[in-house]
Scaffold this motif. Structure first.
Motif, PDB file in Angstrom:
ATOM      1  N   TYR A 248       4.487 -65.112-139.605  1.00 38.10           N
ATOM      2  CA  TYR A 248       5.335 -64.227-140.404  1.00 38.10           C
ATOM      3  C   TYR A 248       4.529 -63.263-141.282  1.00 38.10           C
ATOM      4  O   TYR A 248       4.698 -62.040-141.200  1.00 38.10           O
ATOM      5  N   LEU A 249       3.631 -63.833-142.101  1.00 41.04           N
ATOM      6  CA  LEU A 249       2.950 -62.983-143.088  1.00 41.04           C
ATOM      7  C   LEU A 249       2.109 -61.902-142.416  1.00 41.04           C
ATOM      8  O   LEU A 249       2.098 -60.738-142.837  1.00 41.04           O
ATOM      9  N   LYS A 250       1.421 -62.300-141.349  1.00 38.94           N
ATOM     10  CA  LYS A 250       0.565 -61.335-140.652  1.00 38.94           C
ATOM     11  C   LYS A 250       1.414 -60.185-140.090  1.00 38.94           C
ATOM     12  O   LYS A 250       1.059 -59.014-140.218  1.00 38.94           O
ATOM     13  N   LEU A 251       2.554 -60.536-139.494  1.00 38.27           N
ATOM     14  CA  LEU A 251       3.412 -59.496-138.911  1.00 38.27           C
ATOM     15  C   LEU A 251       3.942 -58.559-140.001  1.00 38.27           C
ATOM     16  O   LEU A 251       3.964 -57.338-139.825  1.00 38.27           O
ATOM     17  N   VAL A 252       4.337 -59.148-141.132  1.00 34.50           N
ATOM     18  CA  VAL A 252       4.852 -58.322-142.231  1.00 34.50           C
ATOM     19  C   VAL A 252       3.751 -57.378-142.720  1.00 34.50           C
ATOM     20  O   VAL A 252       3.988 -56.178-142.928  1.00 34.50           O
ATOM     21  N   GLN A 253       2.543 -57.908-142.861  1.00 45.00           N
ATOM     22  CA  GLN A 253       1.430 -57.066-143.337  1.00 45.00           C
ATOM     23  C   GLN A 253       1.155 -55.928-142.359  1.00 45.00           C
ATOM     24  O   GLN A 253       1.022 -54.771-142.753  1.00 45.00           O
TER      25      GLN A 253
ATOM     26  N   PRO B 149      -1.501 -52.183-131.704  1.00 42.31           N
ATOM     27  CA  PRO B 149      -0.305 -53.004-131.459  1.00 42.31           C
ATOM     28  C   PRO B 149      -0.201 -54.132-132.484  1.00 42.31           C
ATOM     29  O   PRO B 149      -1.217 -54.632-132.960  1.00 42.31           O
ATOM     30  N   LEU B 150       1.031 -54.528-132.805  1.00 40.24           N
ATOM     31  CA  LEU B 150       1.240 -55.695-133.675  1.00 40.24           C
ATOM     32  C   LEU B 150       0.778 -56.929-132.889  1.00 40.24           C
ATOM     33  O   LEU B 150       0.967 -57.006-131.667  1.00 40.24           O
ATOM     34  N   SER B 151       0.192 -57.899-133.587  1.00 33.61           N
ATOM     35  CA  SER B 151      -0.433 -59.029-132.880  1.00 33.61           C
ATOM     36  C   SER B 151       0.587 -59.952-132.218  1.00 33.61           C
ATOM     37  O   SER B 151       0.448 -60.299-131.035  1.00 33.61           O
ATOM     38  N   PHE B 152       1.607 -60.354-132.983  1.00 29.99           N
ATOM     39  CA  PHE B 152       2.484 -61.420-132.499  1.00 29.99           C
ATOM     40  C   PHE B 152       3.167 -61.085-131.154  1.00 29.99           C
ATOM     41  O   PHE B 152       3.085 -61.870-130.208  1.00 29.99           O
TER      42      PHE B 152
ATOM     43  N   SER C 232       3.153 -54.624-140.134  1.00 27.06           N
ATOM     44  CA  SER C 232       4.286 -53.691-140.047  1.00 27.06           C
ATOM     45  C   SER C 232       4.319 -52.771-141.265  1.00 27.06           C
ATOM     46  O   SER C 232       4.521 -51.561-141.146  1.00 27.06           O
ATOM     47  N   LYS C 233       4.126 -53.386-142.449  1.00 23.62           N
ATOM     48  CA  LYS C 233       4.169 -52.588-143.685  1.00 23.62           C
ATOM     49  C   LYS C 233       3.076 -51.535-143.685  1.00 23.62           C
ATOM     50  O   LYS C 233       3.288 -50.398-144.123  1.00 23.62           O
ATOM     51  N   ALA C 234       1.908 -51.919-143.194  1.00 23.67           N
ATOM     52  CA  ALA C 234       0.785 -50.973-143.191  1.00 23.67           C
ATOM     53  C   ALA C 234       1.156 -49.744-142.358  1.00 23.67           C
ATOM     54  O   ALA C 234       0.901 -48.597-142.763  1.00 23.67           O
ATOM     55  N   VAL C 235       1.797 -49.949-141.214  1.00 27.87           N
ATOM     56  CA  VAL C 235       2.166 -48.815-140.353  1.00 27.87           C
ATOM     57  C   VAL C 235       3.215 -47.953-141.055  1.00 27.87           C
ATOM     58  O   VAL C 235       3.066 -46.732-141.178  1.00 27.87           O
ATOM     59  N   LEU C 236       4.268 -48.593-141.551  1.00 32.00           N
ATOM     60  CA  LEU C 236       5.377 -47.816-142.121  1.00 32.00           C
ATOM     61  C   LEU C 236       4.973 -47.081-143.397  1.00 32.00           C
ATOM     62  O   LEU C 236       5.371 -45.937-143.612  1.00 32.00           O
ATOM     63  N   GLU C 237       4.175 -47.747-144.234  1.00 33.09           N
ATOM     64  CA  GLU C 237       3.766 -47.084-145.485  1.00 33.09           C
ATOM     65  C   GLU C 237       2.860 -45.893-145.198  1.00 33.09           C
ATOM     66  O   GLU C 237       2.953 -44.857-145.843  1.00 33.09           O
ATOM     67  N   SER C 238       2.014 -46.050-144.190  1.00 25.64           N
ATOM     68  CA  SER C 238       1.144 -44.927-143.836  1.00 25.64           C
ATOM     69  C   SER C 238       1.974 -43.774-143.257  1.00 25.64           C
ATOM     70  O   SER C 238       1.738 -42.601-143.572  1.00 25.64           O
ATOM     71  N   LEU C 239       2.974 -44.102-142.437  1.00 22.12           N
ATOM     72  CA  LEU C 239       3.831 -43.040-141.883  1.00 22.12           C
ATOM     73  C   LEU C 239       4.526 -42.281-143.010  1.00 22.12           C
ATOM     74  O   LEU C 239       4.649 -41.057-142.979  1.00 22.12           O
ATOM     75  N   ARG C 240       4.954 -43.025-144.026  1.00 20.05           N
ATOM     76  CA  ARG C 240       5.632 -42.381-145.156  1.00 20.05           C
ATOM     77  C   ARG C 240       4.668 -41.400-145.846  1.00 20.05           C
ATOM     78  O   ARG C 240       5.041 -40.268-146.168  1.00 20.05           O
ATOM     79  N   ARG C 241       3.426 -41.824-146.041  1.00 24.18           N
ATOM     80  CA  ARG C 241       2.458 -40.918-146.687  1.00 24.18           C
ATOM     81  C   ARG C 241       2.180 -39.713-145.783  1.00 24.18           C
ATOM     82  O   ARG C 241       2.088 -38.575-146.230  1.00 24.18           O
TER      83      ARG C 241
ATOM     84  N   GLN D  56      11.886 -56.317-121.801  1.00 27.88           N
ATOM     85  CA  GLN D  56      12.981 -57.099-122.399  1.00 27.88           C
ATOM     86  C   GLN D  56      12.435 -58.096-123.415  1.00 27.88           C
ATOM     87  O   GLN D  56      13.029 -58.310-124.481  1.00 27.88           O
ATOM     88  N   ILE D  57      11.286 -58.703-123.089  1.00 28.12           N
ATOM     89  CA  ILE D  57      10.698 -59.685-124.026  1.00 28.12           C
ATOM     90  C   ILE D  57      10.272 -58.954-125.309  1.00 28.12           C
ATOM     91  O   ILE D  57      10.500 -59.443-126.416  1.00 28.12           O
ATOM     92  N   PHE D  58       9.671 -57.782-125.152  1.00 27.75           N
ATOM     93  CA  PHE D  58       9.298 -57.001-126.344  1.00 27.75           C
ATOM     94  C   PHE D  58      10.525 -56.726-127.207  1.00 27.75           C
ATOM     95  O   PHE D  58      10.482 -56.836-128.428  1.00 27.75           O
ATOM     96  N   LEU D  59      11.606 -56.374-126.544  1.00 26.62           N
ATOM     97  CA  LEU D  59      12.821 -56.072-127.298  1.00 26.62           C
ATOM     98  C   LEU D  59      13.319 -57.318-128.041  1.00 26.62           C
ATOM     99  O   LEU D  59      13.646 -57.251-129.225  1.00 26.62           O
ATOM    100  N   GLY D  60      13.326 -58.450-127.342  1.00 22.05           N
ATOM    101  CA  GLY D  60      13.752 -59.701-127.979  1.00 22.05           C
ATOM    102  C   GLY D  60      12.909 -59.984-129.215  1.00 22.05           C
ATOM    103  O   GLY D  60      13.414 -60.357-130.272  1.00 22.05           O
ATOM    104  N   LEU D  61      11.599 -59.766-129.087  1.00 21.02           N
ATOM    105  CA  LEU D  61      10.690 -60.037-130.205  1.00 21.02           C
ATOM    106  C   LEU D  61      10.923 -59.043-131.347  1.00 21.02           C
ATOM    107  O   LEU D  61      10.828 -59.396-132.519  1.00 21.02           O
ATOM    108  N   MET D  62      11.240 -57.795-131.000  1.00 22.30           N
ATOM    109  CA  MET D  62      11.453 -56.798-132.049  1.00 22.30           C
ATOM    110  C   MET D  62      12.706 -57.145-132.869  1.00 22.30           C
ATOM    111  O   MET D  62      12.705 -57.046-134.085  1.00 22.30           O
ATOM    112  N   VAL D  63      13.768 -57.555-132.169  1.00 24.01           N
ATOM    113  CA  VAL D  63      15.014 -57.812-132.898  1.00 24.01           C
ATOM    114  C   VAL D  63      15.037 -59.212-133.505  1.00 24.01           C
ATOM    115  O   VAL D  63      15.880 -59.509-134.352  1.00 24.01           O
ATOM    116  N   ASN D  64      14.118 -60.061-133.074  1.00 19.08           N
ATOM    117  CA  ASN D  64      14.090 -61.445-133.591  1.00 19.08           C
ATOM    118  C   ASN D  64      12.641 -61.838-133.901  1.00 19.08           C
ATOM    119  O   ASN D  64      12.078 -62.718-133.262  1.00 19.08           O
ATOM    120  N   PRO D  65      12.051 -61.191-134.906  1.00 26.99           N
ATOM    121  CA  PRO D  65      10.647 -61.466-135.213  1.00 26.99           C
ATOM    122  C   PRO D  65      10.510 -62.805-135.961  1.00 26.99           C
ATOM    123  O   PRO D  65      11.517 -63.381-136.363  1.00 26.99           O
TER     124      PRO D  65
END
Ligand code: DCS
Length: 481
Positions: A349-354, A55-58, A356-365, A332-341
Motif C-alpha cells: 500500500y504505502l509504496k503504491l501511494v508514494q 511504471p508503478l511497481s505493484f 502515485s502521489k509523486a506522479v500526480l504532484e509532479s503533473l500538477r507542477r 484486463q488485469i491492469f484494469l482490475g488492479l487500477m480500480v482495486n489497488p
C-alpha cells in the motif's frame, strides 16, 4: 482498366475521409528528423512512459507473475515479490480459464468486471451492475463500438465538442455518420455554452440530420478543462429533452490539477438528479489504464459502463464484442488492479501511494510551469490546464505569417508547428487537428516531459516564438482571438 478492390480509388470512402492529426504530418516529420539524428521532444502524444514516467511497481509485479506463472512455484518467489502481489496474481489466474494465454469472455473476466463495478459504486455512491460493464482494449475500442451501435447512416448526427480528441471525428467518419460540432468557449475556460449547443442542434435539424448522441470529454482533451457539476446537470437535462445518449469520456478522471472543481462523474450527477431523468437518460461512460498516474497506454486496458440501456441492446453489444472474441487479457488485469489497488494495511500500500502521489504532484507542477510559460510569451494566451495531460495555447499569428503559410500550401497553425519542430525539436499537434473556430490558431502540447526538462523546453519555445513573431511582424494585424 477496372481498379482492383484494394486500389486507392476503389476503397471505402469512409476510410479515406478519416483524419487523425495526433499521428499526422507533424508526427511523420518529427520521426523523419529523429532518424536524421535530431533530438525530438515528443510532446504530441499523451504517452507518459514514452517520456520517462516509470511504471508503478505493484501492478507490474502482479502482471509479471501472471505472465510467468511458473515463478509462483519457485521456492524463492517470496524473496523477489511481495506476498500481496503473489496473492493477487494467484487470484487473477484462478479467474481465468488457462491464464493470460487464453481468451476470456468477450465482455471481459467476470471477476474483473465486478472489481470495476465496486470501484464505480465507491466513487459515485450508487451501485453498479457488472453485467453492464464491458472490458475493452483501451477506451478507444469501446468508443468505436458504441458509435458503431448508434450510427445507422449519414443522417445520424453525434454532437462532439470542438476542439475534440480526433478519435471521435475519425470513428464517426468510419461509421458513416455526421459530426455535429458544438464549440467550447475559450474565454470561459473552455466551458459549455448551451445557447450555442441548441443552435448546433437546430442547424443539424435543418439539414435533415437526427442528433442521436452527445459526447463530453471531462477533463478535456485537448482543452484540459474540468466541467462543473452545474454544467453536467444542465447537459443531462439537455440530453433528456433532446432524447440523446450521453457518451461520457472520463479517461482523465484521475488527472486533476486544481481543487475548485474535483472530478464528478456524469453517472453520479445523473443519479443525484432522480427520476425521471435518472431513469430515462441513456449514458455510456468510458475509462482506461492509459491515463491517470498509471499511464499504461501500451497495455490496452479499458472499460465502458452502460446506464439505462435495455437488455436487448446490451445483448446486441455483447454479440458484436464476441466477433473479436476477447479483449486483451493482460490489459484486463491492469484494469482490475487500477480500480482495486492495495488497501491501507496491505504490504504494498504505502509504496503504491508514494509512487502515485509523486506522479500526480509532479503533473500538477508541470501544468503550472507549462501554462505560465506559454502566457509569458508574445502573442500566446493559454487557459490553465485544470486536468488531463495537455496545454492548448492560442497563438495569434501575424497576417504575414498566415500569408507565408498559404504560399507554402500549409494551414497557418501547421506552418507554425513545423517551424517550431525544425527550430527546437519540440513536436506538437496543430490546433486544426482538433478543430478550432475559423481563423483562430492553437497548438497542443502534453505536460508530460520530465519536470527537470520543462524550464529548458519553455525557454526554447519562447526563443523560437520571439524570433517567429519578429520575422513575421505585421503592422496590419493578427489572426482573430
Ligand atoms: N479518450 C480520450 C479523450 C483520449 O484522449 C484518449 C487517448 C482516449 C480516449 C483513448 O485512450 P486508450 O484507447 O488508450 O484507452 N488520447 C490520445 C491523445 O490525445 N494523445 O495520446 C493518446
Amino acid at each position: 482498366m477496372t481498379p482492383k478492390p484494394l486500389d486507392y480509388e476503389s476503397l471505402n470512402e469512409n476510410v479515406k475521409k478519416v483524419a487523425y492529426a495526433v499521428r499526422g504530418e507533424l508526427y511523420f516529420r518529427a520521426s523523419e528528423l529523429q532518424k536524421e539524428g535530431k533530438k525530438i521532444i515528443f510532446t504530441d502524444v499523451g504517452n507518459p512512459h514514452a517520456l520517462g514516467q516509470k511504471p508503478l511497481s505493484f501492478p507490474r509485479q502482479v502482471v509479471a507473475l501472471c505472465q510467468a506463472p511458473f515463478l509462483l512455484d519457485d521456492p524463492n518467489v517470496g524473496l523477489l515479490f511481495p506476498a500481496d502481489a503473489i496473492a493477487r496474481a494467484r487470484h487473477y489466474l484462478s479467474m481465468t480459464s488457462g491464464g493470460l494465454g487464453a481468451y476470456s469472455d468477450s465482455r471481459g473476466i467476470p471477476g474483473v468486471r465486478k472489481e470495476v463495478a465496486d470501484f464505480i459504486e465507491r466513487r459515485d455512491g450508487y451501485p453498479s451492475d457488472p453485467e453492464l460493464i464491458f472490458l475493452t482494449d483501451g477506451a478507444s475500442k469501446g468508443v468505436m463500438q458504441m458509435l458503431n451501435t448508434i450510427i445507422r447512416d449519414e443522417k445520424d448526427g453525434i454532437l462532439v465538442p470542438v476542439p475534440q480528441y480526433p478519435l471521435y471525428s475519425a470513428a464517426i467518419s468510419l461509421c458513416g455518420g455526421s459530426l455535429v460540432p458544438y464549440y467550447l468557449e475559450e474565454e470561459a475556460n473552455w466551458g459549455l455554452d448551451f445557447y450555442n449547443i441548441h443552435q448546433s442542434v437546430a442547424a443539424a435539424h435543418s439539414k435533415g440530420i437526427t442528433v442521436r448522441a452527445m459526447v463530453i470529454i471531462n477533463p478535456g482533451n485537448p482543452t484540459g478543462q474540468c466541467l462543473s457539476e452545474a454544467n453536467i446537470r444542465e447537459l443531462l437535462k439537455f440530453c433528456f429533452q433532446e432524447n440523446l445518449v450521453l457518451l461520457a469520456d472520463e479517461v482523465y478522471q484521475q488527472n486533476i490539477y486544481q481543487d475548485e472543481r474535483p472530478f464528478v462523474s456524469a453517472r453520479k450527477i445523473l443519479f443525484d438528479m432522480g427520476p425521471p431523468i435518472s431513469k430515462e437518460v441513456q449514458l455510456v461512460s468510458f475509462h482506461t489504464v492509459s491515463k491517470g498516474y498509471w499511464g499504461e497506454c501500451g497495455q490496452r486496458g479499458g472499460y465502458f459502463e452502460m446506464t439505462n440501456l435495455p437488455s436487448q441492446t446490451v445483448d446486441e453489444i455483447y454479440k458484436v464484442a464476441s466477433v473479436s472474441l476477447s479483449p486483451n487479457v493482460p490489459g484486463q488485469i491492469f484494469l482490475g488492479l487500477m480500480v482495486n489497488p492495495p488497501k491501507a494495511g496491505d504490504i504494498s500500500y504505502l509504496k503504491l501511494v508514494q509512487e502515485s502521489k509523486a506522479v500526480l504532484e509532479s503533473l500538477r507542477r508541470r501544468a503550472h510551469i507549462m501554462t505560465d510559460g506559454f502566457n509569458s510569451c508574445r502573442n500566446v494566451v493559454c487557459n490553465f490546464t485544470e486536468g488531463a495531460m495537455y496545454s492548448f495555447p492560442q497563438i495569434r499569428l501575424p497576417l504575414k505569417a498566415i500569408e507565408a503559410a498559404r504560399k507554402a500550401g500549409k494551414a497557418p497553425d501547421v506552418f507554425y508547428c513545423l517551424k517550431l519542430l525544425e527550430a527546437t525539436g519540440i513536436a506538437t499537434v496543430p490546433g486544426s487537428g482538433f478543430g478550432q473556430k475559423e481563423g483562430v490558431f492553437h497548438l497542443r502540447t502534453t505536460i508530460l516531459p520530465a519536470e527537470e526538462d520543462m524550464p529548458a523546453i519553455m525557454t526554447s519555445f519562447r526563443k523560437f516564438n520571439d524570433e517567429f513573431m519578429e520575422q513575421y511582424e505585421d503592422y496590419r494585424g493578427y489572426s482573430r482571438m
